[in-house]
Design a protein around this motif. Structure first.
Motif, short mmCIF file in Angstrom:
data_model
loop_
_atom_site.label_atom_id
_atom_site.label_comp_id
_atom_site.label_asym_id
_atom_site.label_seq_id
_atom_site.Cartn_x
_atom_site.Cartn_y
_atom_site.Cartn_z
N ASP A 247 0.84 -1.09 0.03
CA ASP A 247 -0.27 0.00 -0.11
C ASP A 247 0.90 1.22 -0.02
O ASP A 247 0.27 2.25 -0.17
N MET A 248 2.22 1.14 0.03
CA MET A 248 3.08 2.23 0.02
C MET A 248 3.21 2.85 -1.43
O MET A 248 3.29 4.13 -1.52
N PHE A 249 2.84 2.10 -2.42
CA PHE A 249 3.09 2.30 -3.75
C PHE A 249 1.82 2.54 -4.54
O PHE A 249 0.90 1.56 -4.30
N PRO A 250 1.56 3.70 -5.59
CA PRO A 250 0.09 3.32 -6.12
C PRO A 250 0.17 2.31 -6.89
O PRO A 250 -0.67 2.12 -7.82
N THR A 251 1.37 1.79 -7.51
CA THR A 251 1.27 0.39 -8.38
C THR A 251 2.12 -0.78 -7.49
O THR A 251 2.88 -0.66 -6.86
N GLN A 257 7.53 0.73 -9.67
CA GLN A 257 7.79 1.18 -8.18
C GLN A 257 9.37 1.84 -8.01
O GLN A 257 9.58 3.08 -7.61
N LEU A 260 9.30 4.88 -9.85
CA LEU A 260 8.84 6.15 -9.08
C LEU A 260 9.94 6.68 -8.26
O LEU A 260 9.91 7.92 -7.92
#
Lengths: 271, 179
Positions: A247-251, A257, A260
């Motif tokens: 859940d830390m990354f939008p992907t 990641q 990003l």
């Protein structure tokens, strides 16, 4: 409305203070995570206290206070199992085994032990049942609450301090690579050795507490001592959730990641 | 639009609001209130009560949010909420106030328990005369040699950038090690 609530909002010490100041008569029932405690008061003074239903009879209390030996205790259980505490007390006094003072002191010691145990309870619901006293067949004492309240306040401060030092029991412990203390000169108590024997980054502090049958306060106190002695340090438990949660990354794509993070690095470098 | 967040935490008056303010492209959305406690008022006049909020736009598709936690322990109910889904966190410590080191260690442990994400420790106010040396701070805080303890001046953009970059490098290293 009867006094009731959660120990998170009112500590046991605060409840005792209230009962003492208002000179209340009744029974404080505390439903803890594992057991229920019942503490009775008469005119703001401690009359009776017990946790759970077992081990609260007079014979058991006198036996654990070493006023009855094993054979006496067994004989009472077999022959006088049906008599109530008051009758048993009278029998023991009349038979010359014990004095009234012996019995009252032993009960006081036991009830104070129950209250001390309650000071370590930080979770649970309580209710005060007005005018409800223990059954007539049980022996009551009359104990001032002031000293217990002072002791409870001291313990509460210690608890707060220990919570500051060890905020979570969901962490693990590991031995320090270069302990600040000379191990040859370290004297550990039996309880400390029990904890030490479970120390590995695989075991959370809460698991060590469970294995050694210690409550939150006891385990925190021992772990704090070991940390202060430079013997152990707090670490993330082995096998814990990975450091980078989804859940830390939008992907969820690891390539994206990384891209990003690199974009973030480039952007911050350029500020 | 994708968003990611980092959290800046630390004891009362360690410089969290200044840190975010130095690097945020918007004025920090601060929830500061005047201090009423005498002891705390001697240190500063206003403090964060809910959170600070800053933003860095990376490109058209990506925004980094910086959240600053309230430093006073009575507002710690906000910490867990703010830590949810964070990429990593920075623990700010006032290098000139050793009396706050113990609390800083406790905050660090609390955040590690909330989320085992990468983190760095920023030794702020290194420009002050009575600031502690970094290695002395490491010993006092009992930090593992592997933990990054970085000198910082929260009002200096270069210094703040360096702390943020070190945290991002730690996150990248964690990803590459398969964490």
């Amino acid at each position: 409305m009867a006094l009731n609530g959660n120990l998170r909002d009112f500590t046991v010490t605060q409840l005792l203070n209230l009962i003492n100041l208002a000179s209340k008569t009744g029974t404080l029932v505390i439903e803890g995570p594992n057991e229920t405690a019942q503490v009775a008061f008469r005119d703001g003074k401690l009359a009776h206290a017990m946790i759970g239903r077992e081990n609260s009879g007079l014979a058991t209390i006198l036996h654990s206070g070493k006023l009855l030996n094993v054979s006496q205790y067994r004989a009472i259980q077999q022959r006088a199992g049906h008599v109530n505490d008051k009758e048993l007390g009278l029998l023991l006094i009349n038979a010359g085994y014990l004095s009234q003072e012996d019995i009252l002191q032993s009960l006081q010691k036991n009830f104070m032990g129950v209250i001390r145990q309650l000071f370590t309870w930080v979770e649970g619901f309580f209710r005060f049942e007005n005018d409800k006293l223990p059954p007539e067949d049980q022996i009551n004492v009359r104990l001032d609450l002031e000293n217990l309240i002072i002791e409870g306040s001291r313990q509460l401060r210690e608890w707060e301090q220990l919570q500051d030092e060890i905020p979570s029991l969901e962490m693990a412990l590991k031995f320090t690579d270069r302990p600040g203390a000379d191990l040859k000169n370290v004297n550990l108590s039996v309880e400390e050795w029990r904890v030490v024997s479970y120390i590995t980054p695989k075991n959370k502090i809460s698991q060590i507490a469970k294995a050694t049958k210690m409550d939150d306060m006891e385990i925190r106190r021992i772990v704090y001592g070991l940390i202060q002695a430079g013997l152990v340090e707090i670490t993330r438990p082995e096998g814990a959730a990975p450091a980078l949660a989804p859940d830390m990354f939008p992907t969820q794509d690891t390539g994206e990641q990384k891209s990003l993070i690199n974009r973030l690095i480039n952007r911050i470098s350029s500020i | 639009m994708q968003t990611v967040k980092m959290v800046v935490t630390g004891p009362f008056s360690s410089g969290k609001t200044e840190f975010i303010g130095s690097v945020s492209e918007i004025d920090v959305v601060a929830t500061e209130r005047k201090i009423t406690g005498t002891g705390e008022k001697e240190i500063k006049d206003a403090t964060t009560v809910a959170m600070d909020f800053g933003r860095i736009t990376v490109d058209e598709d990506l925004v980094l949010y910086l959240f600053g936690t309230p430093g006073q322990k009575r507002f710690d109910f906000m910490w867990e909420i703010l830590s949810e889904g964070m990429l990593g966190f920075i623990v700010m410590i006032d290098s000139a106030r050793p009396e706050t080191f113990r609390e800083a260690r406790s905050i660090l442990q609390t955040f590690r328990a909330y989320a085992p994400t990468p983190y760095v420790v920023a030794a702020n106010k290194q420009d002050m005369e009575d600031a502690w040396e970094i290695e002395d701070m490491r010993n006092a805080l009992r930090l593992d040699p592997k933990v990054k303890l970085l000198p910082c001046v929260a009002t200096d953009l270069k210094s703040v950038k360096s702390v943020l970059l070190e945290l991002l490098y730690s996150i990248l290293a964690e990803m590459e090690s398969g964490g």
